[in-house]
Design an enzyme around this catalytic site. Structure first.
Site, PDB file in Angstrom:
ATOM      1  N   SER A 213       0.835  -1.202   0.000  1.00 53.17           N
ATOM      2  CA  SER A 213       0.000   0.000   0.000  1.00 53.17           C
ATOM      3  C   SER A 213       0.867   1.248   0.000  1.00 53.17           C
ATOM      4  O   SER A 213       1.962   1.256   0.578  1.00 53.17           O
ATOM      5  CB  SER A 213      -0.860  -0.024   1.262  1.00 53.17           C
ATOM      6  OG  SER A 213      -1.250   1.273   1.624  1.00 53.17           O
TER       7      SER A 213
ATOM      8  N   TYR B 255      -0.948  -0.877  10.133  1.00 51.31           N
ATOM      9  CA  TYR B 255      -1.176  -1.333   8.745  1.00 51.31           C
ATOM     10  C   TYR B 255      -0.001  -0.901   7.864  1.00 51.31           C
ATOM     11  O   TYR B 255       0.567  -1.714   7.112  1.00 51.31           O
ATOM     12  CB  TYR B 255      -2.485  -0.744   8.228  1.00 51.31           C
ATOM     13  CG  TYR B 255      -2.799  -1.027   6.772  1.00 51.31           C
ATOM     14  CD1 TYR B 255      -3.355  -2.239   6.376  1.00 51.31           C
ATOM     15  CD2 TYR B 255      -2.548  -0.071   5.783  1.00 51.31           C
ATOM     16  CE1 TYR B 255      -3.652  -2.500   5.043  1.00 51.31           C
ATOM     17  CE2 TYR B 255      -2.842  -0.312   4.450  1.00 51.31           C
ATOM     18  CZ  TYR B 255      -3.395  -1.526   4.085  1.00 51.31           C
ATOM     19  OH  TYR B 255      -3.684  -1.775   2.760  1.00 51.31           O
TER      20      TYR B 255
HETATM   21  P1  NAP Z   1     -11.024  -6.470   0.459  1.00 46.17           P
HETATM   22  O1  NAP Z   1     -11.976  -5.956  -0.554  1.00 46.17           O
HETATM   23  O2  NAP Z   1     -11.299  -6.244   1.903  1.00 46.17           O
HETATM   24  O3  NAP Z   1     -10.803  -8.049   0.212  1.00 46.17           O
HETATM   25  C1  NAP Z   1      -9.902  -8.711   1.043  1.00 46.17           C
HETATM   26  C2  NAP Z   1      -9.680 -10.119   0.549  1.00 46.17           C
HETATM   27  O4  NAP Z   1      -8.712 -10.740   1.404  1.00 46.17           O
HETATM   28  C3  NAP Z   1     -10.928 -10.974   0.606  1.00 46.17           C
HETATM   29  O5  NAP Z   1     -10.900 -11.892  -0.456  1.00 46.17           O
HETATM   30  C4  NAP Z   1     -10.775 -11.683   1.952  1.00 46.17           C
HETATM   31  O6  NAP Z   1     -11.436 -12.950   1.997  1.00 46.17           O
HETATM   32  C5  NAP Z   1      -9.279 -11.907   1.976  1.00 46.17           C
HETATM   33  N1  NAP Z   1      -8.739 -12.115   3.312  1.00 46.17           N
HETATM   34  C6  NAP Z   1      -8.757 -11.269   4.373  1.00 46.17           C
HETATM   35  N2  NAP Z   1      -8.144 -11.836   5.426  1.00 46.17           N
HETATM   36  C7  NAP Z   1      -7.737 -13.070   5.017  1.00 46.17           C
HETATM   37  C8  NAP Z   1      -7.077 -14.149   5.651  1.00 46.17           C
HETATM   38  N3  NAP Z   1      -6.690 -14.081   6.934  1.00 46.17           N
HETATM   39  N4  NAP Z   1      -6.815 -15.257   4.919  1.00 46.17           N
HETATM   40  C9  NAP Z   1      -7.205 -15.372   3.625  1.00 46.17           C
HETATM   41  N5  NAP Z   1      -7.856 -14.377   2.981  1.00 46.17           N
HETATM   42  C10 NAP Z   1      -8.111 -13.250   3.672  1.00 46.17           C
HETATM   43  O7  NAP Z   1      -9.562  -5.890   0.225  1.00 46.17           O
HETATM   44  P2  NAP Z   1      -8.897  -5.205  -1.080  1.00 46.17           P
HETATM   45  O8  NAP Z   1      -9.184  -3.751  -1.013  1.00 46.17           O
HETATM   46  O9  NAP Z   1      -9.235  -5.971  -2.284  1.00 46.17           O
HETATM   47  O10 NAP Z   1      -7.357  -5.378  -0.693  1.00 46.17           O
HETATM   48  C11 NAP Z   1      -6.558  -6.434  -1.206  1.00 46.17           C
HETATM   49  C12 NAP Z   1      -5.101  -6.149  -0.855  1.00 46.17           C
HETATM   50  O11 NAP Z   1      -4.722  -4.885  -1.396  1.00 46.17           O
HETATM   51  C13 NAP Z   1      -4.839  -6.052   0.655  1.00 46.17           C
HETATM   52  O12 NAP Z   1      -3.579  -6.613   0.934  1.00 46.17           O
HETATM   53  C14 NAP Z   1      -4.805  -4.552   0.907  1.00 46.17           C
HETATM   54  O13 NAP Z   1      -4.047  -4.222   2.037  1.00 46.17           O
HETATM   55  C15 NAP Z   1      -4.174  -4.065  -0.377  1.00 46.17           C
HETATM   56  N6  NAP Z   1      -4.466  -2.662  -0.699  1.00 46.17           N
HETATM   57  C16 NAP Z   1      -5.758  -2.230  -0.826  1.00 46.17           C
HETATM   58  C17 NAP Z   1      -5.988  -0.882  -1.127  1.00 46.17           C
HETATM   59  C18 NAP Z   1      -7.374  -0.323  -1.282  1.00 46.17           C
HETATM   60  O14 NAP Z   1      -7.494   0.916  -1.330  1.00 46.17           O
HETATM   61  N7  NAP Z   1      -8.417  -1.129  -1.381  1.00 46.17           N
HETATM   62  C19 NAP Z   1      -4.908  -0.018  -1.298  1.00 46.17           C
HETATM   63  C20 NAP Z   1      -3.620  -0.516  -1.168  1.00 46.17           C
HETATM   64  C21 NAP Z   1      -3.412  -1.847  -0.875  1.00 46.17           C
HETATM   65  P3  NAP Z   1     -12.973 -13.071   2.483  1.00 46.17           P
HETATM   66  O15 NAP Z   1     -13.819 -12.541   1.346  1.00 46.17           O
HETATM   67  O16 NAP Z   1     -13.181 -14.529   2.674  1.00 46.17           O
HETATM   68  O17 NAP Z   1     -13.116 -12.254   3.719  1.00 46.17           O
END
Ligand code: NAP
Length: 252
Positions: free
Chosen positions: A141, A154
């Site tokens: 991130s 985080y």
């Molecule tokens: P999201 O919409 O909250 O989805 C999270 C995903 O991770 C879901 O598939 C969830 O599974 C899974 N997950 C969470 N905890 C887990 C665990 N302990 N074991 C296995 N799976 C797990 O998140 P996102 O926004 O797509 O983010 C994905 C990645 O990008 C993360 O690493 C986040 O930190 C990073 N990121 C996001 C952003 C942003 O703005 N969205 C920006 C920078 C980086 P379930 O559906 O089963 O809960």
């Protein structure tokens, strides 16, 4: 020909958001994809059904990435189904806002276990299976370098993932395996929806968009396109890098 035919990819956290988009993208390039999730079984199967309808091959596997035994089982089931591994995308992650004064051990442990230990466990399992041309791609991130209030743990977890990835690149490079990180700015997913629904949040988002040279928030596809590029043969000389996908919010 799309470039990933015959390859097998494990994508952690692929039931929703960025991970679901990565799974779809890699499958569209010809890879067989393991869709990992931890709670949302229905969403994971929906992603799988979309990919299968388009002619792709998938395996849906529940595993909490913070649990070493479950991660081991995820890779053993991948072996049993597909018999090889070429690409690991460590995407699963959680975010919680917590001002400094109310950070406690439980919060610290929860974030670090999923965001960092999960990456370590999955990378260890992957490294035992990947061969020449193998890929480890980790999702970080922009908060690892641009501070946001109340995101201390985080941000630290993601900075650690980037440092860990550089070490992976050094350690696995002699075997022809690359390891890179993509650090994303704000992306429209459930993770961000959780804290952007209120009126004051909308004002904050508008202010943030004004700070992004490309003047919008990212969509998951903005990130999965770069994952596909790093997974491809074209990126064989790129390793140990943290690649920004922030619309220019962070420049290097
Ligand atoms: P999201 O919409 O909250 O989805 C999270 C995903 O991770 C879901 O598939 C969830 O599974 C899974 N997950 C969470 N905890 C887990 C665990 N302990 N074991 C296995 N799976 C797990 O998140 P996102 O926004 O797509 O983010 C994905 C990645 O990008 C993360 O690493 C986040 O930190 C990073 N990121 C996001 C952003 C942003 O703005 N969205 C920006 C920078 C980086 P379930 O559906 O089963 O809960």
């Amino acid at each position: 020909m799309h470039g990933l035919e015959g390859k097998v990819a494990v994508v952690t956290g692929a039931s929703r958001g960025i991970g679901a988009s990565i799974a779809r993208k890699l499958a569209s390039q010809g890879a067989k994809v393991v869709i990992n999730y931890t709670r949302n079984e229905e969403a994971a199967h929906q992603v799988a059904a979309d990919i299968q309808r388009a002619g792709g091959e998938v395996l849906v596997e529940r595993a909490d990435v913070a649990d070493e035994a479950q991660v081991k089982q995820l890779f053993e089931r991948t072996d049993a189904r597909f018999g090889r591994l070429d690409i690991l995308v460590n995407n699963a992650g959680i975010l919680e806002f917590r001002p400094l004064d109310v950070i406690d051990r439980t919060h610290f442990q929860r974030i670090m276990d999923t965001n960092l230990w999960g990456v370590v466990c999955a990378s260890q399992q992957a490294a035992r299976r990947l061969g020449q041309g193998g890929r480890i791609i980790n999702i970080s991130s922009a908060s690892s370098r641009t501070p946001f209030s109340a995101l201390g743990v985080y941000a630290a977890s993601k900075a650690a993932v980037e440092a860990f990835t550089r070490t992976l690149a050094a350690e696995l490079g002699p075997r022809g395996i690359t390891a890179n990180t993509i650090f994303a700015g704000m992306v429209e997913t459930d993770m961000t929806a959780a804290y952007t629904s209120g009126e004051s949040s909308q004002a904050m988002i508008q202010a943030m968009i004004q700070a992004i040279p490309l003047r919008r928030v990212a969509k998951p596809e903005d990130i999965s396109d770069i994952v596909a590029l790093l997974a491809s043969e074209s990126s064989q000389w790129v390793t140990g890098q943290s690649i920004g996908a922030t619309g220019g919010l962070v420049m290097s």
